[in-house]
Design an enzyme around this catalytic site. Structure first.
Site, PDB file in Angstrom:
ATOM      1  N   ASP A 110      45.111  71.873  77.996  1.00 25.10           N
ATOM      2  CA  ASP A 110      45.084  70.592  78.700  1.00 25.10           C
ATOM      3  C   ASP A 110      45.868  70.668  80.020  1.00 25.10           C
ATOM      4  O   ASP A 110      46.969  71.232  80.059  1.00 25.10           O
ATOM      5  CB  ASP A 110      45.727  69.531  77.786  1.00 25.10           C
ATOM      6  CG  ASP A 110      45.496  68.118  78.261  1.00 25.10           C
ATOM      7  OD1 ASP A 110      44.335  67.702  78.347  1.00 25.10           O
ATOM      8  OD2 ASP A 110      46.488  67.417  78.556  1.00 25.10           O
ATOM      9  N   GLU A 158      47.276  89.796  70.720  1.00 27.10           N
ATOM     10  CA  GLU A 158      47.804  90.425  69.498  1.00 27.10           C
ATOM     11  C   GLU A 158      46.781  90.312  68.361  1.00 27.10           C
ATOM     12  O   GLU A 158      46.927  90.936  67.324  1.00 27.10           O
ATOM     13  CB  GLU A 158      49.094  89.705  69.052  1.00 27.10           C
ATOM     14  CG  GLU A 158      50.292  89.987  69.925  1.00 27.10           C
ATOM     15  CD  GLU A 158      51.444  89.003  69.650  1.00 27.10           C
ATOM     16  OE1 GLU A 158      51.374  88.197  68.691  1.00 27.10           O
ATOM     17  OE2 GLU A 158      52.411  89.042  70.440  1.00 27.10           O
TER      18      GLU A 158
HETATM   19  C1  BGC Z   1      42.733  65.143  78.889  1.00 30.26           C
HETATM   20  C2  BGC Z   1      42.837  63.653  78.896  1.00 30.26           C
HETATM   21  C3  BGC Z   1      44.306  63.287  78.797  1.00 30.26           C
HETATM   22  C4  BGC Z   1      45.147  63.974  79.880  1.00 30.26           C
HETATM   23  C5  BGC Z   1      46.597  63.926  79.582  1.00 30.26           C
HETATM   24  C6  BGC Z   1      43.428  65.458  80.200  1.00 30.26           C
HETATM   25  O1  BGC Z   1      42.938  66.078  81.129  1.00 30.26           O
HETATM   26  O2  BGC Z   1      41.424  65.633  78.851  1.00 30.26           O
HETATM   27  O3  BGC Z   1      42.093  63.058  77.885  1.00 30.26           O
HETATM   28  O4  BGC Z   1      44.433  61.911  78.940  1.00 30.26           O
HETATM   29  O5  BGC Z   1      44.801  65.340  79.985  1.00 30.26           O
HETATM   30  O6  BGC Z   1      46.910  64.747  78.500  1.00 30.26           O
END
Ligand code: BGC
Length: 556
Positions: free
Chosen positions: A215, A265
């Site tokens: 993310d 790993e």
């Molecule tokens: C996720 C979102 C989220 C954000 C913060 C993003 O890019 O896909 O759904 O709200 O990151 O974590």
């Protein structure tokens, strides 16, 4: 339906390159299937639908966050990185899910959220208790405020979902939360943070997870000067220099090199794909083989249904992956944007952000300015084109049903922080793409579970349920199943050749090795197809011609 013992012929369990051309299906777990009847999707629900996933013909599942979370941002506010939210399952059920997917020949990619934790994470609670200057506080980004008593935030920065980026705690210090105040940004210069995420990667990889979706991968490392620039000034700084205070700093790649060593790993090495919003040339660094290996390209998702834009996006990205050694990722819908059938029914984006699409939908019915039928036909055409491209394709749950965005969710049932905080460009927020899936034509939640779903479903979901579409050979579901089956048969090397004599302002044609030809008509008028075997079309042929807003796959 039950799991058919997987025909693994198309994927070798030890193949280190399995991710390069996989079809990955994103599950937003709280809205997929609810087995225990509490209105919230759960792991048992997903396990019960593995036969469905297998019948769809996908190669992998990407599971959005399923960790314990106060749900301030749909689970992207993680309170414990190494457990399952008790409302949706247990670690034992997670293991069962991995086993069921693997038995079905489907791999599992999990979401990892390293930029920030929930403010309920034990580390953040310890940071609050330990006070200023403590080792506990150094795991996050704390600052003194401005003004005589530090009563003003350290800067005027705005959070991604609206509101201030700094929040004051009881003893007067302020902490940084790039998205919401419930999501506190980690300090990635702190060794505890780096070490703990390596432990988390190993924890899930040891449990059989095949890969990770990272993310906001470009946000992790920050370098905040003593005197902070204003919000206006900060966006005038060069975003591509690798030295921007807030994002895409060159040092972030040290983090991912370390991650790669851990991922390697395992046998086969675990895959990773970066969610980044950076320029294409900067993206290649995240996708390098000694980094995460692959990075999302959202360019197709940002484009209008337009032959010139599509061709440019495809060419640029194929050139880019050729230089990084990665494979391209293609995506038209996910949990953060308006579903693509709805987007394509709107007037051209013309600079408007894709997320603003939902503002055009009123009361869940075709509103002025939107043509739902045209949007659906374009979406089928664009999906077939995407599935014919070299590289991996990411599908979002419900797109196989051709679902449109749900526009008429009452405010009291909305959950997205972007809706409540008036985040820039987010309009109605993202709940309209996160409504629980309809599995049957009737029932309290159309087969999602026994109870009313946690985000209300519109009545029109009955007609686009799995049950309704399985009974209709012309349904979107039937098209996705056919397309995915054919793709598996036809997919070969990661190469594409434009067929310029068939292409034009409104038509894009290309060939893949082995005689697989894709022709997409972006225009309104039917066009002739070359003399070849027609394998599949996204809309019926009209007197032998490819209709407007349609794609055909041919065998030359
Ligand atoms: C996720 C979102 C989220 C954000 C913060 C993003 O890019 O896909 O759904 O709200 O990151 O974590």
């Amino acid at each position: 339906m039950s799991i058919v013992n997987a025909d693994l012929a198309h994927l070798s369990p030890k193949d280190p390159d399995w991710w390069r051309q996989s079809v990955v299906y994103q599950i937003y777990p709280r809205s997929f299937a609810d087995a225990n009847g509490d209105g919230l999707g759960d792991l048992r629900g997903i396990i019960s639908r593995v036969p469905y996933l297998q019948s769809l013909g996908i190669d992998a599942v990407w599971l959005s966050p399923f960790y314990p979370s106060p749900l301030a941002d749909g689970g992207y506010d993680v309170a414990d990185y190494r457990d399952v939210d008790p409302r949706i399952g247990t670690l034992e059920e997670f293991d069962e899910l991995v086993a069921a997917l693997h038995l079905a020949g489907i791999r599992l990619v999990v979401d990892i959220v390293p930029n920030h934790s929930s403010d309920q994470h034990p580390w953040f609670q310890q940071a609050l208790a330990a006070g200023r200057g403590s080792a506990e506080r150094d795991r996050y980004i704390f600052r003194e405020g401005l003004g005589a008593d530090g009563e003003l935030p350290p800067s005027d920065w705005v959070a991604a979902f609206g509101g201030p980026r700094w929040t004051r705690v009881d003893d007067g210090q302020w902490y940084l939360g790039s998205f919401t105040k419930e999501q506190a940004d980690f300090n990635w210069n702190n060794p505890d943070v780096r070490e703990d995420f390596l432990t988390t990667l190993r924890f899930w990889a040891d449990r059989g997870v095949d890969g990770f979706r990272v993310d906001v991968a470009h946000f992790l490392v920050k370098d905040l000067p003593d005197e902070l620039p204003s919000w206006e000034e900060i966006w005038k700084l060069d975003l591509n220099s690798g030295t921007h205070p807030l994002q895409d700093r060159d040092e972030v790649h040290e983090v991912y090199r370390q991650w790669r060593q851990v991922l390697n790993e395992y046998d086969p090495p675990r895959s990773a794909v970066a969610e980044t919003f950076v320029t294409p040339d900067r993206r290649a660094k995240y996708a390098s083989p000694d980094g995460l290996g692959q990075a999302f390209n959202f360019d197709l998702l940002m484009a209008d249904f337009d032959a010139t834009q599509f061709r440019q996006v495809i060419s640029t990205n194929l050139d880019l992956v050729a230089s990084s050694g990665s494979s391209s990722t293609w995506v038209l819908s996910n949990h953060d944007v308006t579903r693509h059938p709805t987007r394509y029914g709107l007037p051209p984006l013309d600079g408007r952000d894709v997320k603003q699409g939902v503002e055009w939908i009123q009361a869940g019915a075709p509103a002025d300015g939107i043509d739902l039928d045209l949007g659906s036909r374009r979406a089928r055409a664009a999906t077939m084109l995407m599935l014919a491209l070299p590289g991996s394709a990411y599908l979002y749950q419900g797109e196989e049903l051709g679902l449109h965005e749900v526009g008429d969710i009452p405010a009291e049932h909305r959950q997205d922080p972007a809706f409540f905080r008036g985040g820039k460009n987010d309009g109605l927020g993202r709940d309209g793409s996160r409504v629980p899936l309809p599995w049957t034509t009737t029932g309290a939640s159309f087969g999602f579970g026994e109870a009313i779903a946690h985000i209300p479903q519109p009545t029109w979901f009955s007609g686009v349920s799995v049950e309704a579409e399985e009974a209709d050979p012309a349904s979107s579901l039937a098209l996705y199943r056919d397309a995915l089956r054919l793709r598996r048969e036809l997919h070969t090397e990661e190469k594409l050749e434009w067929l310029d004599d068939l292409s034009g302002d409104t038509v894009l044609a290309f060939a893949r090795p082995g005689g697989w030809v894709n022709v997409t008509n972006f225009g309104a008028e039917p066009v002739a197809l070359p003399d070849a075997e027609v394998l599949l079309t996204s809309s019926p042929l009209q007197d032998g011609l490819l209709s407007g807003a349609a794609t055909a796959w041919l065998r030359a």
